[in-house]
Design an enzyme around this catalytic site. Structure first.
Site, PDB file in Angstrom:
ATOM      1  N   CYS A 282       0.834  -1.208   0.000  1.00 19.35           N
ATOM      2  CA  CYS A 282       0.000   0.000   0.000  1.00 19.35           C
ATOM      3  C   CYS A 282       0.866   1.254   0.000  1.00 19.35           C
ATOM      4  CB  CYS A 282      -0.912   0.010   1.212  1.00 19.35           C
ATOM      5  SG  CYS A 282       0.006   0.119   2.731  1.00 19.35           S
ATOM      6  N   GLU A 382      -5.624   1.853  -8.625  1.00 16.69           N
ATOM      7  CA  GLU A 382      -4.506   1.231  -7.917  1.00 16.69           C
ATOM      8  C   GLU A 382      -4.201  -0.078  -8.649  1.00 16.69           C
ATOM      9  OE1 GLU A 382      -5.401  -0.509  -4.054  1.00 16.69           O
ATOM     10  OE2 GLU A 382      -3.428   0.060  -3.323  1.00 16.69           O
TER      11      GLU A 382
HETATM   12  P1  NAD Z   1      -9.615  -6.820   0.277  1.00 16.10           P
HETATM   13  O1  NAD Z   1     -10.369  -5.582   0.521  1.00 16.10           O
HETATM   14  O2  NAD Z   1     -10.012  -7.688  -0.863  1.00 16.10           O
HETATM   15  O3  NAD Z   1      -9.670  -7.777   1.570  1.00 16.10           O
HETATM   16  C1  NAD Z   1      -9.348  -7.301   2.858  1.00 16.10           C
HETATM   17  C2  NAD Z   1     -10.140  -8.082   3.900  1.00 16.10           C
HETATM   18  O4  NAD Z   1     -11.547  -7.816   3.728  1.00 16.10           O
HETATM   19  C3  NAD Z   1      -9.969  -9.602   3.817  1.00 16.10           C
HETATM   20  O5  NAD Z   1      -9.896 -10.112   5.126  1.00 16.10           O
HETATM   21  C4  NAD Z   1     -11.241 -10.058   3.118  1.00 16.10           C
HETATM   22  O6  NAD Z   1     -11.642 -11.349   3.497  1.00 16.10           O
HETATM   23  C5  NAD Z   1     -12.271  -9.029   3.558  1.00 16.10           C
HETATM   24  N1  NAD Z   1     -13.302  -8.789   2.544  1.00 16.10           N
HETATM   25  C6  NAD Z   1     -13.151  -8.872   1.190  1.00 16.10           C
HETATM   26  N2  NAD Z   1     -14.301  -8.539   0.567  1.00 16.10           N
HETATM   27  C7  NAD Z   1     -15.187  -8.229   1.543  1.00 16.10           C
HETATM   28  C8  NAD Z   1     -16.551  -7.795   1.531  1.00 16.10           C
HETATM   29  N3  NAD Z   1     -17.208  -7.619   0.396  1.00 16.10           N
HETATM   30  N4  NAD Z   1     -17.151  -7.574   2.715  1.00 16.10           N
HETATM   31  C9  NAD Z   1     -16.493  -7.739   3.882  1.00 16.10           C
HETATM   32  N5  NAD Z   1     -15.208  -8.159   3.944  1.00 16.10           N
HETATM   33  C10 NAD Z   1     -14.550  -8.395   2.798  1.00 16.10           C
HETATM   34  O7  NAD Z   1      -8.070  -6.407   0.186  1.00 16.10           O
HETATM   35  P2  NAD Z   1      -6.822  -7.292  -0.252  1.00 16.10           P
HETATM   36  O8  NAD Z   1      -6.882  -7.529  -1.718  1.00 16.10           O
HETATM   37  O9  NAD Z   1      -6.671  -8.452   0.666  1.00 16.10           O
HETATM   38  O10 NAD Z   1      -5.615  -6.275   0.067  1.00 16.10           O
HETATM   39  C11 NAD Z   1      -5.088  -5.366  -0.859  1.00 16.10           C
HETATM   40  C12 NAD Z   1      -5.618  -3.968  -0.616  1.00 16.10           C
HETATM   41  O11 NAD Z   1      -5.287  -3.562   0.705  1.00 16.10           O
HETATM   42  C13 NAD Z   1      -4.976  -2.917  -1.522  1.00 16.10           C
HETATM   43  O12 NAD Z   1      -5.981  -2.061  -1.980  1.00 16.10           O
HETATM   44  C14 NAD Z   1      -4.013  -2.176  -0.603  1.00 16.10           C
HETATM   45  O13 NAD Z   1      -3.743  -0.834  -0.960  1.00 16.10           O
HETATM   46  C15 NAD Z   1      -4.756  -2.231   0.678  1.00 16.10           C
HETATM   47  N6  NAD Z   1      -3.857  -2.026   1.794  1.00 16.10           N
HETATM   48  C16 NAD Z   1      -3.901  -0.816   2.423  1.00 16.10           C
HETATM   49  C17 NAD Z   1      -3.040  -0.554   3.479  1.00 16.10           C
HETATM   50  C18 NAD Z   1      -3.064   0.767   4.175  1.00 16.10           C
HETATM   51  O14 NAD Z   1      -2.451   0.887   5.212  1.00 16.10           O
HETATM   52  N7  NAD Z   1      -3.738   1.777   3.663  1.00 16.10           N
HETATM   53  C19 NAD Z   1      -2.140  -1.533   3.898  1.00 16.10           C
HETATM   54  C20 NAD Z   1      -2.126  -2.760   3.231  1.00 16.10           C
HETATM   55  C21 NAD Z   1      -3.000  -2.997   2.187  1.00 16.10           C
END
Ligand code: NAD
Length: 497
Positions: A282, A382
């Site tokens: 991120c 992104e």
């Molecule tokens: P994601 O949003 O797909 O998943 C994150 C979590 O949410 C997982 O535990 C997943 O099971 C859950 N989830 C997924 N869909 C959901 C829904 N519809 N309803 C409820 N829960 C749900 O993210 P990812 O692909 O695992 O991670 C990558 C993303 O995380 C990137 O966009 C990255 O920029 C972001 N990120 C941000 C930071 C920050 O500090 N800003 C840090 C790390 C990652």
């Protein structure tokens, strides 16, 4: 061998009874390495009930005893650093060194949680009125929950539960279903550190499990890290249900390169910050903005990026590993194709990259675009892949305007030899974490991780003092004691003089 992933509910590791199965794969070849029986609604409710019951006793445990659990925990994490990094590398595809870094950044937060007594100290003022003193305590909230992404399966859970629990809360962790084995090992070590039953629960699953946590009134606070759409959903739903929510979301981080910067440092730093970890950070630099004559360094940057070779986690020469899933690869390749269609110049194209013997893995080679404009999909979205977009700007003012127009505000950096340019940038830029000749300015745990704008929903950020505020309530006490009562209490024959 396929591993059965375990939940940790009410002090027991269990495969669970859920019939909806999630398959965990090795991103280098997409072979199945583990399976999860998604937590059923009953299992999630059981975890909440157990965490709620454990809160009654855990909040009464003296703060120094809570700190001692953290001291043992950080020690165990260090003892198992290589083992954790190996598990992490297998399920994420990260190189071993990168995996060790993921674990280490989490260990640093666990270390910070050992200092919880000082962090919890309230405020006092004596004599706010005659004989009246006011003082404040910080008290825990109750059951807190954490929902974490795939890209840092050690660091991000460790941003959350050590501090929340050290504050006296109990915690339910719902990690990413794409790499659940690292979080499971983190939880096993926490139990070994002496955490009493019920203080930490681990449930695996997807939206169904998250929705139960968002709805149950026993869950008082939600910490989320993940994508923008899910972050917005969690923030809106959680706050609608009157919970405290901090939601860290996606990013598009710019690096501004001034012509007076040290060219070799710029090139070395940009290579690591853009394609390191396959761009799945991120805080990755995904846009490089070259100011004035700095654009002449673009061909050398391309040569340096072209030398980076993705590879297997235990290949010491590999620059980074595969993307997490076939779906992630499809997304990134689609965006690369869109970049070309929309008129950006693709100087380096990693779309067809593969690793011999691992052709079915989610590989994408280093990719670099120039002539990128703000209306292109590769600029607006992104990408979360090893793709660097290069732009040009006539002046520092124009570069600042460009960065400030982005809806995101996680991180940014400037490379320059001018203190005045750096000062102007740090002051005017509308981004929460700024690096000066530092490409990925992630603050250490005694500060907080302070993303802004569309990269964060909430007000108190992760770790540091802000996390302690997030995981506690402040109780302010105003007390008056009457001197005349002392004599009464002391009895008729005793004098206070
Ligand atoms: P994601 O949003 O797909 O998943 C994150 C979590 O949410 C997982 O535990 C997943 O099971 C859950 N989830 C997924 N869909 C959901 C829904 N519809 N309803 C409820 N829960 C749900 O993210 P990812 O692909 O695992 O991670 C990558 C993303 O995380 C990137 O966009 C990255 O920029 C972001 N990120 C941000 C930071 C920050 O500090 N800003 C840090 C790390 C990652």
């Amino acid at each position: 061998m396929t591993t059965q992933v375990k939940h940790y509910i009410d002090g027991e590791f269990t495969a669970g009874t859920g019939t909806s199965q999630i398959v965990v794969t090795n991103p280098a070849n997409n072979a199945t390495i583990a399976v999860i029986n998604s937590a059923t609604a009953d299992e999630v409710h059981a975890a909440i009930a157990s965490a709620k019951a454990a809160f009654k006793t855990w909040k009464e445990v003296p703060v120094s005893e809570r700190a001692r659990v953290m001291l043992r925990y950080q020690h165990l994490l260090k003892e198992h650093h290589d083992e954790l990094a190996t598990i992490l590398a297998h399920e994420t595809g990260k190189t071993f060194e990168d995996a060790k870094g993921d674990v280490w950044r989490g260990i640093e937060v666990a270390e910070h949680a050992c200092n919880i007594a000082s962090l919890l100290m309230g405020e006092t003022v004596e004599n706010v009125a005659r004989s009246i003193d006011t003082y404040s305590y910080t008290q825990p909230l109750g059951v807190c929950a954490g929902i974490t992404p795939f890209n840092f399966p050690a660091m991000i859970p460790l941003w959350m539960f050590p501090l929340a629990i050290a504050c006296g809360n109990t915690f339910i962790l719902k990690p990413s279903e794409q790499d659940p084995m690292t979080p499971q090992r983190l939880v096993e070590l926490f139990v070994e550190a002496g955490a009493p039953k019920g203080v930490l629960q681990l449930i695996h699953g997807d939206k169904t499990a998250v929705d139960i946590l968002l709805a149950d009134p026993a869950v008082k606070a939600i910490s989320f890290v993940g994508s923008v759409a899910v972050g917005q959903y969690i923030y809106k739903t959680g706050t609608d249900n009157l919970k405290r929510v901090q939601a860290f979301a996606g990013a598009k981080n710019h690096c501004v390169i001034m012509p007076d910067a040290n060219k070799q440092q710029v090139i070395n730093n940009l290579v690591g910050a853009s394609v390191g970890a396959a761009g799945q950070r991120c805080m990755a630099i995904s846009v490089a903005v070259f100011v004035g004559a700095a654009k002449e360094w673009i061909p050398e940057l391309k040569e340096a990026l072209a030398k980076v070779r993705p590879g297997l986690w235990d290949d010491k020469d590999a620059g980074y590993g595969p993307l997490i899933s076939p779906a992630a690869k499809v997304r990134v390749l689609k965006l690369i194709a869109q970049g070309k269609e929309e008129g950006a110049q693709c100087l380096l194209d990693g779309s067809d990259f593969t690793v011999a013997g691992f052709e079915s893995g989610n590989w994408v080679g280093p990719t670099m675009f120039t002539k990128v404009t703000t209306d292109m999909s590769i600029y607006k979205e992104e990408i979360f892949g090893p793709v660097l977009c290069c732009m040009e700007s006539d002046s520092l003012e124009d570069a600042i305007e460009l960065v400030n127009a982005s809806p995101y505000g996680n991180g940014t950096s400037i490379f320059t030899a001018s203190g005045a340019a750096a000062r102007k940038y740090q002051h005017e830029i509308e981004v929460g974490q700024v690096g000066i000749n530092v490409p990925i300015p992630v603050p250490l745990p005694f500060f907080s991780f302070t993303g802004w704008k569309g990269s964060f929903y909430g007000d108190q950020h992760a770790y540091g003092k802000q996390a302690v505020r997030f995981y506690t309530e402040t109780k302010t006490i105003t007390a008056r004691w009457f001197e005349s009562d002392i004599a009464v209490a002391a009895g008729p024959n005793m004098s206070i003089n």
